[in-house]
Design an enzyme around this catalytic site. Sequence first.
Site: not given
Length: 404
Positions: A98, A140
């Site tokens: 990310y 997640e």
Amino acid sequence: MLSAKSAEVVEATLPVVGGAIGDITPLFYEKMFAAHPELLRDLFNRGNQANGSQRQALAGSIAAFATALIAAPDSRPDALLARIAHKHVSVGITNDQYRIVHEHLFAAIVEVLGEAVTPEVAAAWDEVYWLMANALIAIEDRLREESAAAQGLDPADLWRPYTVVARHQETEDVTTYLVRPADGKPLPPAAPGQYVSVRAELPDGAHQIRQYSLSGAPDGVLQFSVKRATAEAAGGPDGEVSNHLHETLRAGDVLDIAPPFGDVALADGDGPVLLASAGIGNTPMTAMLARLAATGSTRRVVTVHGDRDQLSHAFRADLAQLTAKLPNATAHVFYEQPLGDWPADRTGLVDLASVEVPADTTAYLCGPLPFLRAVRGQLLTAGVPAADIHYEVFGPDLWLAGQA
């Protein structure tokens, strides 16, 4: 959620950012892949990169998330986040990636928009990005931990080797594979409607990942089916992974597979169910029917399927056999170009006008985007609430991201 100050800035600049997305996302991917070529080689779908669909999905999801924050600042779009999270976990997206995306995405935004990206604007959109990223990371992490615990594995261990125990040719273009864990450990839990990710090593050394819906639940194995993607059907190059699997994967071979994921799975209950599919979209529907038949369900089940003709209809025999096992099930099949005699009201595209949709129906849809849009509209017209219509789409979800 989003701070009041940033909400004002994002709302004011959303049209500008949204209008430039078509320029921002290609530049973003160009920058990221130049810095991290391994991501294109071994993680991102090269086919979706080539046709641009992945770029549209990323841009659309961020814009959709920002729009949702503005519209409902005290809540978050969990449907959008859950779908993305399941996809990310299933292919092995890691939390540190990310930051890689953030670095190159914001570099592309600044390069495209130039002086319009003031420190205030940059800070507001940075807040949007990390609100979305951190929400996804949390979901997640939970999905990885739950899956790993069920398998007795470390959450970092996504890929397991599976041995192909059999392959069946369903149609000229569809092959079903039955696989068993090569490590001798138990199968991961799976729900009808979910998919597995397959990591294939291609001739050029790349490890490309594709997702295939479970198409049944035989004892002791996972079953998934692959449709060969051809240039003629896809409107682009041949699918490199689907063709590779069709041409090379045989019984006895070993390949890496991730555990089943997916947020669209058959829910327990007694209410009516409608399963609507087109083409290879019937793979998860076949798994759902198999589960209903295996559990002796007495639910009202309506199955609707559309295909080109009888020869292209994978799982045609399964549909008839599974429907016959269910006491309250009916099947309605539409062919665009039927071979031989076929009812006129079942010729052409799927049309629910001639299908009885029971009250309180929960609907599950899978197929190409035009099919999903059409059938969802027909279900809404028939009185099925939007909240009770669930869908799965193969490839980047341009619909949920507002791009289709």
